[in-house]
Write a protein that holds these residues in place. Sequence first.
Motif, mmCIF file in Angstrom:
data_model
loop_
_atom_site.group_PDB
_atom_site.id
_atom_site.type_symbol
_atom_site.label_atom_id
_atom_site.label_comp_id
_atom_site.label_asym_id
_atom_site.label_seq_id
_atom_site.Cartn_x
_atom_site.Cartn_y
_atom_site.Cartn_z
ATOM 1 N N ILE A 25 0.881 -1.100 0.216
ATOM 2 C CA ILE A 25 0.041 -0.045 -0.089
ATOM 3 C C ILE A 25 0.822 1.126 0.018
ATOM 4 N N ILE A 26 2.080 1.155 0.904
ATOM 5 C CA ILE A 26 2.800 2.318 0.981
ATOM 6 C C ILE A 26 3.482 2.864 -0.522
ATOM 7 N N GLU A 27 3.858 1.560 -0.956
ATOM 8 C CA GLU A 27 4.543 2.017 -2.344
ATOM 9 C C GLU A 27 3.646 2.285 -3.396
ATOM 10 N N ALA A 28 2.491 2.007 -3.361
ATOM 11 C CA ALA A 28 1.545 2.244 -4.522
ATOM 12 C C ALA A 28 1.218 3.835 -4.148
ATOM 13 N N ASP A 29 1.383 4.533 -3.181
ATOM 14 C CA ASP A 29 1.039 5.755 -2.866
ATOM 15 C C ASP A 29 2.186 6.688 -2.881
ATOM 16 N N ASP A 30 2.099 7.535 -4.187
ATOM 17 C CA ASP A 30 2.946 8.386 -4.562
ATOM 18 C C ASP A 30 2.748 9.987 -4.126
ATOM 19 N N THR A 31 1.635 9.966 -3.259
ATOM 20 C CA THR A 31 1.398 11.263 -2.516
ATOM 21 C C THR A 31 2.128 11.623 -1.486
ATOM 22 N N ILE A 32 2.950 10.678 -0.826
ATOM 23 C CA ILE A 32 3.561 10.854 0.411
ATOM 24 C C ILE A 32 5.110 10.822 0.069
ATOM 25 N N PRO A 33 6.065 11.650 0.218
ATOM 26 C CA PRO A 33 7.494 11.712 0.066
ATOM 27 C C PRO A 33 7.918 10.361 0.566
ATOM 28 N N LEU A 34 8.943 9.852 -0.192
ATOM 29 C CA LEU A 34 9.654 8.427 0.090
ATOM 30 C C LEU A 34 10.137 8.546 1.510
ATOM 31 N N ASP A 35 10.826 9.788 2.109
ATOM 32 C CA ASP A 35 11.357 9.423 3.278
ATOM 33 C C ASP A 35 10.264 9.710 4.414
ATOM 34 N N GLN A 36 9.091 9.865 4.084
ATOM 35 C CA GLN A 36 8.152 10.024 5.243
ATOM 36 C C GLN A 36 7.099 8.663 5.229
ATOM 37 N N ARG A 37 7.288 7.802 4.242
ATOM 38 C CA ARG A 37 6.385 6.624 3.963
ATOM 39 C C ARG A 37 6.300 5.675 5.210
ATOM 40 N N PHE A 38 7.342 5.545 5.895
ATOM 41 C CA PHE A 38 7.370 4.419 6.982
ATOM 42 C C PHE A 38 7.298 5.118 8.373
ATOM 43 N N GLU A 39 7.020 6.336 8.359
ATOM 44 C CA GLU A 39 6.999 7.163 9.611
ATOM 45 C C GLU A 39 5.908 6.631 10.472
ATOM 46 N N PRO A 40 5.922 6.762 11.796
ATOM 47 C CA PRO A 40 4.760 6.290 12.655
ATOM 48 C C PRO A 40 3.551 7.015 12.378
ATOM 49 N N ALA A 41 3.498 8.291 12.026
ATOM 50 C CA ALA A 41 2.218 8.839 11.867
ATOM 51 C C ALA A 41 1.543 8.574 10.729
ATOM 52 N N TYR A 42 2.332 8.231 9.471
ATOM 53 C CA TYR A 42 1.905 7.789 8.282
ATOM 54 C C TYR A 42 1.307 6.352 8.244
ATOM 55 N N LEU A 43 2.221 5.502 9.132
ATOM 56 C CA LEU A 43 1.547 4.134 9.295
ATOM 57 C C LEU A 43 0.377 4.172 10.159
ATOM 58 N N LYS A 44 0.164 4.928 10.811
ATOM 59 C CA LYS A 44 -1.326 4.934 11.801
ATOM 60 C C LYS A 44 -2.187 5.436 11.064
ATOM 61 N N ARG A 45 -1.921 6.324 10.061
ATOM 62 C CA ARG A 45 -2.977 7.060 9.271
ATOM 63 C C ARG A 45 -3.477 5.865 7.891
ATOM 64 N N LEU A 46 -2.422 5.113 7.638
ATOM 65 C CA LEU A 46 -2.790 4.175 6.612
ATOM 66 C C LEU A 46 -3.692 3.049 7.310
#
Length: 173
Positions: A25-46
């Motif tokens: 899911i993360i790799e398919a989301d090109d709206t989030i910068p690469l360096d933020q994709r595995f950040e806790p806030a993004y994982l929670k939202r995801l």
Amino acid sequence: MEQVNKDRVIAVAVNTFFKYFVTGIIEADDTIPLDQRFEPAYLKRLMLEHYEQVSVAFNREAFFTFARMNYEDDQLEQEIRAFASSSTDAMALMRFACRTQEFYDTMVSEYKRNFELLLCGALETAEEQAEHYTQAPALGTIAVQRADLLLSSLAQHAYEAAAIQRQQSQKKT
């Protein structure tokens, strides 16, 4: 033939599903910068955005992994046909795949533990998993080679399911 405890394989299988499903899911989301994709806030939202889809995908993708851990290949199709009907739901099929209550309870415990970690914004590392997984040695063992094949297949299918999920989500918006 080298063996591994089934409880350990359950833990790795559940973790593998989450890791590859989330990564897909993360790799398919090109709206989030690469360096933020595995950040806790993004994982929670995801996880909150895909809360309902996660269990559906897990039941579908992990079913054969667990069924093949508990049934011989030449018996599996016959057993499924005897068990399933048009009214059999995904949870009943998962219970069938798990075969015993202890196996099912171990799987549920691992599922909850991994999901809670993701809701906290973290993917479990192999070291953390080895220390914290739900132990149930009475479940017996499985051949390491078979476990490896099942886990590899699960990883591939979880990643593919995530890509499909993401495509469907993007079409809706």
